[in-house]
Each structure stands twice: as structure tokens, then as C-alpha cells.
Design a protein around this motif. Structure first.
Motif, mmCIF file in Angstrom:
data_model
loop_
_atom_site.group_PDB
_atom_site.id
_atom_site.type_symbol
_atom_site.label_atom_id
_atom_site.label_comp_id
_atom_site.label_asym_id
_atom_site.label_seq_id
_atom_site.Cartn_x
_atom_site.Cartn_y
_atom_site.Cartn_z
ATOM 1 N N ILE A 50 13.131 13.229 -2.339
ATOM 2 C CA ILE A 50 13.894 12.249 -3.111
ATOM 3 C C ILE A 50 12.982 11.717 -4.205
ATOM 4 O O ILE A 50 11.754 11.930 -4.165
ATOM 5 C CB ILE A 50 14.414 11.086 -2.233
ATOM 6 C CG1 ILE A 50 13.237 10.342 -1.576
ATOM 7 C CG2 ILE A 50 15.392 11.594 -1.194
ATOM 8 C CD1 ILE A 50 13.635 9.086 -0.817
ATOM 9 N N ASP A 51 13.559 11.043 -5.185
ATOM 10 C CA ASP A 51 12.772 10.518 -6.296
ATOM 11 C C ASP A 51 12.515 9.021 -6.210
ATOM 12 O O ASP A 51 11.524 8.524 -6.743
ATOM 13 C CB ASP A 51 13.479 10.823 -7.620
ATOM 14 C CG ASP A 51 13.569 12.316 -7.872
ATOM 15 O OD1 ASP A 51 12.513 12.969 -7.872
ATOM 16 O OD2 ASP A 51 14.688 12.822 -8.051
ATOM 17 N N LEU A 52 13.443 8.309 -5.576
ATOM 18 C CA LEU A 52 13.236 6.879 -5.396
ATOM 19 C C LEU A 52 13.954 6.409 -4.156
ATOM 20 O O LEU A 52 14.992 6.960 -3.774
ATOM 21 C CB LEU A 52 13.692 6.068 -6.616
ATOM 22 C CG LEU A 52 15.187 5.985 -6.927
ATOM 23 C CD1 LEU A 52 15.486 4.694 -7.673
ATOM 24 C CD2 LEU A 52 15.621 7.158 -7.802
ATOM 25 N N GLY A 53 13.370 5.389 -3.520
ATOM 26 C CA GLY A 53 13.992 4.762 -2.377
ATOM 27 C C GLY A 53 14.596 3.436 -2.781
ATOM 28 O O GLY A 53 13.987 2.683 -3.547
ATOM 29 N N VAL A 54 15.795 3.165 -2.284
ATOM 30 C CA VAL A 54 16.462 1.895 -2.566
ATOM 31 C C VAL A 54 16.459 1.066 -1.290
ATOM 32 O O VAL A 54 16.959 1.509 -0.256
ATOM 33 C CB VAL A 54 17.911 2.128 -3.055
ATOM 34 C CG1 VAL A 54 18.635 0.797 -3.239
ATOM 35 C CG2 VAL A 54 17.898 2.908 -4.369
ATOM 36 N N HIS A 55 15.884 -0.128 -1.369
ATOM 37 C CA HIS A 55 15.686 -0.944 -0.173
ATOM 38 C C HIS A 55 16.169 -2.384 -0.369
ATOM 39 O O HIS A 55 16.095 -2.927 -1.477
ATOM 40 C CB HIS A 55 14.193 -1.029 0.180
ATOM 41 C CG HIS A 55 13.537 0.289 0.432
ATOM 42 N ND1 HIS A 55 13.869 1.109 1.479
ATOM 43 C CD2 HIS A 55 12.537 0.929 -0.251
ATOM 44 C CE1 HIS A 55 13.106 2.195 1.449
ATOM 45 N NE2 HIS A 55 12.300 2.105 0.417
ATOM 46 N N SER A 56 16.620 -2.997 0.724
ATOM 47 C CA SER A 56 16.692 -4.454 0.769
ATOM 48 C C SER A 56 15.245 -4.923 0.879
ATOM 49 O O SER A 56 14.564 -4.621 1.864
ATOM 50 C CB SER A 56 17.502 -4.913 1.991
ATOM 51 O OG SER A 56 18.848 -4.542 1.873
ATOM 52 N N SER A 57 14.775 -5.651 -0.116
ATOM 53 C CA SER A 57 13.338 -5.921 -0.208
ATOM 54 C C SER A 57 12.788 -6.679 0.991
ATOM 55 O O SER A 57 11.619 -6.527 1.344
ATOM 56 C CB SER A 57 13.043 -6.692 -1.497
ATOM 57 O OG SER A 57 13.400 -5.922 -2.620
ATOM 58 N N LYS A 58 13.611 -7.490 1.639
ATOM 59 C CA LYS A 58 13.114 -8.228 2.794
ATOM 60 C C LYS A 58 12.814 -7.314 3.969
ATOM 61 O O LYS A 58 12.128 -7.716 4.907
ATOM 62 C CB LYS A 58 14.091 -9.322 3.208
ATOM 63 C CG LYS A 58 15.397 -8.863 3.821
ATOM 64 C CD LYS A 58 16.276 -10.052 4.161
ATOM 65 C CE LYS A 58 17.598 -9.630 4.785
ATOM 66 N NZ LYS A 58 17.450 -9.001 6.095
ATOM 67 N N ASP A 59 13.319 -6.060 3.925
ATOM 68 C CA ASP A 59 13.066 -5.097 4.997
ATOM 69 C C ASP A 59 11.823 -4.252 4.749
ATOM 70 O O ASP A 59 11.476 -3.398 5.580
ATOM 71 C CB ASP A 59 14.264 -4.160 5.169
ATOM 72 C CG ASP A 59 15.496 -4.875 5.703
ATOM 73 O OD1 ASP A 59 15.321 -5.912 6.375
ATOM 74 O OD2 ASP A 59 16.613 -4.397 5.456
ATOM 75 N N VAL A 60 11.166 -4.444 3.616
ATOM 76 C CA VAL A 60 10.008 -3.615 3.258
ATOM 77 C C VAL A 60 8.724 -4.304 3.719
ATOM 78 O O VAL A 60 8.459 -5.459 3.365
ATOM 79 C CB VAL A 60 9.951 -3.369 1.733
ATOM 80 C CG1 VAL A 60 8.748 -2.501 1.381
ATOM 81 C CG2 VAL A 60 11.237 -2.705 1.259
ATOM 82 N N ALA A 61 7.932 -3.597 4.516
ATOM 83 C CA ALA A 61 6.667 -4.152 5.004
ATOM 84 C C ALA A 61 5.743 -4.450 3.836
ATOM 85 O O ALA A 61 5.795 -3.789 2.788
ATOM 86 C CB ALA A 61 6.007 -3.171 5.972
ATOM 87 N N THR A 62 4.881 -5.446 4.000
ATOM 88 C CA THR A 62 3.970 -5.802 2.912
ATOM 89 C C THR A 62 2.928 -4.717 2.670
ATOM 90 O O THR A 62 2.493 -4.514 1.553
ATOM 91 C CB THR A 62 3.257 -7.132 3.226
ATOM 92 O OG1 THR A 62 2.686 -7.050 4.534
ATOM 93 C CG2 THR A 62 4.225 -8.291 3.168
ATOM 94 N N GLY A 63 2.555 -4.017 3.734
ATOM 95 C CA GLY A 63 1.602 -2.923 3.586
ATOM 96 C C GLY A 63 2.343 -1.618 3.340
ATOM 97 O O GLY A 63 2.804 -0.970 4.276
ATOM 98 N N LEU A 64 2.480 -1.216 2.074
ATOM 99 C CA LEU A 64 3.193 0.013 1.742
ATOM 100 C C LEU A 64 2.341 1.234 2.087
ATOM 101 O O LEU A 64 1.109 1.178 2.014
ATOM 102 C CB LEU A 64 3.529 0.040 0.248
ATOM 103 C CG LEU A 64 4.498 -1.029 -0.268
ATOM 104 C CD1 LEU A 64 4.578 -0.956 -1.788
ATOM 105 C CD2 LEU A 64 5.875 -0.857 0.352
ATOM 106 N N PRO A 65 2.975 2.356 2.447
ATOM 107 C CA PRO A 65 2.214 3.580 2.692
ATOM 108 C C PRO A 65 1.454 3.992 1.428
ATOM 109 O O PRO A 65 1.928 3.764 0.309
ATOM 110 C CB PRO A 65 3.298 4.604 3.034
ATOM 111 C CG PRO A 65 4.466 3.796 3.493
ATOM 112 C CD PRO A 65 4.415 2.532 2.702
#
Length: 312
Positions: free
Chosen positions: A81-96
Motif C-alpha cells: 500500500i502507499d499510505l495508511g489511514v488511521h484514527s490518530s488516537k489509535d496510533v502508538a507514539t512510537g512509530l515503526p
């Protein structure tokens, strides 16, 4: 790669809200670049968070926020995929490593909404009422005001949780106004909680776009979708959360405003029973620095001993 014949391919979870957000991003991308929406693919990915919904456990019990993004992150890094679409509150602060949150759509309503089929507000719930939520923040904030409430596990997508209310699994619940608005379900709301007194989750109400770090083509494609004010506010709140270690085991609230180029961030952390609260507030023109400062203030106020209880 799946996206080679397309203008871009979006990766998303399969819940109705996630799909609504992905279709919104596709529409905005197509409009911004004058291409047909058919040239922007949407790939639905099942995440660990989705598969665990039936277990009715809290996020902290199943691995934290990353359980809603891991499979999307993996597909992004693999070039599927080219981009991920997220509800930002569900995204961990430490990104891969190799992934960047490069843009945020204009933030929706940040407030939490009270839903019940029997009473108009939290204050009207009878003694010992069942309050449905699997968010430790919402549980702690509700218990702060109403320590008599019985917290009932309440996972599932928006429609599932609404149906659980109708079925009598709980007497009331809280949902994000942003999600209800995006799904056309705002009419379900019984009352709305003021964010100064019932602080939302960090980054609540904002759709975040994740791309591969260094992918200049995608960075340019999504740049027209980025809302600068929202980007600054989410930067501040995620910076604060990072100082607090971004733990799903710690109830955290945040609220950011912007006036005349100056960001104001209010933050709070709570005990699980809501009876202990630490609050901090700061102002700065630099949202990253502001978030770090407010986070450090919360750490100093609570003390190392308080935070030690959240360590595994």
C-alpha cells in the motif's frame, strides 16, 4: 506491488468508521490532483485489534494501540500500500522504523458524547448503574464524577456498541463525536461532554496519514490534504504522550487550542479509579516543545513512584 498500476493505494481497517475515513481521504486526494477516484485503491486489512473485539478486553490487555495499526504498517513497509489511514488516537507514539505520520486532515469535533436509552446525562444515571466502556480514560473520568458506577467491558465498532446499549448490556456509554459525525450517527447522542471537564484522548478526532519515511512522491501527494493547525495540535498532544511513554495502561487526556500563533495544551493523567488526577498546562509557539514541557510537568507532579505502578 499492488499499487503499481494505480495513482495510490490506501490501507485501512475494515470497520464502517475506518472505511468512511478511507473513502474521505480517497475523495480528497482525487479532487486535489484532478484524477478519478477509481485510480485510488482501497485495501482492507484485518488488524489484531479488530480480531480481538469479541474478547471484550481493554487495549492494554491485548498489546496497546499498535494492535490497530500493525498489519497496515507491515503492508506499508512491504510496498503493498502507499499510505495508511488511521484514527490518530489509535496510533502508538512510537512509530515503526521507516514510517512517518506525514499529514492530518482537519480535526473533527474532539468531544466525547454520552449515549443512553434511559437517561439524558451522566448525572442522571441511577446509583450503581452499568457504564459501558473499554477505554481506561473514559472509565477513570466517569468514576471521578460517579465512583458508584459499575464499569462494563464494551468493545466493538460504533454500531456494535450502540446495539449493545439497545440490548441492555449497559445503561450508558461514551463515544467520540467525531466518529458519530462521520458515520451520520450524531442523532444517537443524548448529551455532549465539555472537553475542559472531560478531556478527550490525545489526538482524538483527527485522521492521520502514514507513509514510508522518505517517500517524496507520497509526501507531495498528501501535502494538499494536511491541515496545518491540526498538525500542530496533534504534534503537541503526541509529544506529551511520548513523554508519558504513551502507555495504554495510563488514563491520559489532552486538549490543545491555538490563538495568534500560540498553542495552549492542557493535559491530565488519572488513576484507574479516577480518584487521583494530575493536571498541567502550558503555552508555546512550538507544538513539539510544548508537548514535551507539559508531559514533563505531569511526570514531575505525579512522581516516579506513581508511574512505577504502570510498569510491567
Amino acid at each position: 506491488m499492488q499499487s503499481s498500476a494505480l495513482f495510490a493505494t490506501i490501507g485501512t481497517r475494515g470497520s464502517p468508521l475506518a472505511l468512511a475515513q478511507a473513502h474521505l481521504v480517497r475523495s480528497l486526494l482525487a479532487k486535489a490532483h484532478g484524477v478519478s477516484e477509481e485510480l485510488i485503491g482501497i485495501r482492507v486489512l484485518s488488524t489484531g485489534g479488530d480480531r480481538s473485539q469479541a474478547e471484550n478486553t481493554t487495549l492494554s490487555d491485548i498489546g496497546g494501540k499498535g494492535v490497530f495499526t500493525k498489519e497496515i504498517d507491515d503492508a506499508l513497509l512491504a510496498g503493498e500500500i502507499d499510505l495508511g489511514v488511521h484514527s490518530s488516537k489509535d496510533v502508538a507514539t512510537g512509530l515503526p522504523q521507516g514510517i512517518t505520520l506525514a499529514a492530518f486532515l482537519e480535526r473533527e469535533d474532539v468531544r466525547d458524547a454520552f449515549l443512553s436509552v434511559s437517561v439524558p446525562s451522566l448525572d442522571h444515571l441511577p446509583q450503581g448503574a452499568r457504564f459501558g466502556t473499554s477505554s481506561i480514560r473514559r472509565a477513570a473520568q466517569a468514576l471521578r464524577l460517579r465512583p458508584d458506577l459499575v464499569i462494563v467491558p464494551f468493545r466493538g465498532n460504533v454500531h456494535t456498541r450502540i446495539q449493545k446499549l439497545v440490548d441492555g448490556v449497559a445503561d450508558a456509554t461514551l463515544l467520540a463525536m467525531a466518529g458519530l459525525n462521520r458515520l451520520g450517527e450524531a442523532h444517537r447522542v443524548t448529551s455532549i461532554l465539555e472537553p475542559d471537564h472531560f478531556m478527550p484522548a490525545p489526538a482524538q478526532g483527527a485522521i492521520g496519514l502514514a507513509i514510508r519515511t522518505g517517500d517524496d512522491r507520497l509526501a507531495q501527494l498528501i501535502a494538499p490534504l494536511n491541515h496545518a493547525e491540526t498538525f500542530g495540535k496533534i504534534t503537541a498532544e503526541r509529544a506529551m504522550l511520548a513523554v508519558l511513554d504513551g502507555s495504554c495502561r495510563t488514563p491520559v487526556g489532552a486538549l490543545t487550542s491555538l490563538a495568534d500563533g500560540v498553542y495552549t495544551l492542557k493535559g491530565e493523567i488519572l488513576s484507574l479509579d479516577g480518584q487521583t488526577t494530575f493536571k498541567a498546562e502550558g503555552q508555546d509557539t512550538d507544538p513539539q516543545r510544548l508537548g514535551e514541557t507539559v508531559g514533563q510537568s505531569l511526570v514531575a507532579k505525579a512522581g516516579a513512584e506513581w508511574f512505577a505502578q504502570w510498569q510491567n
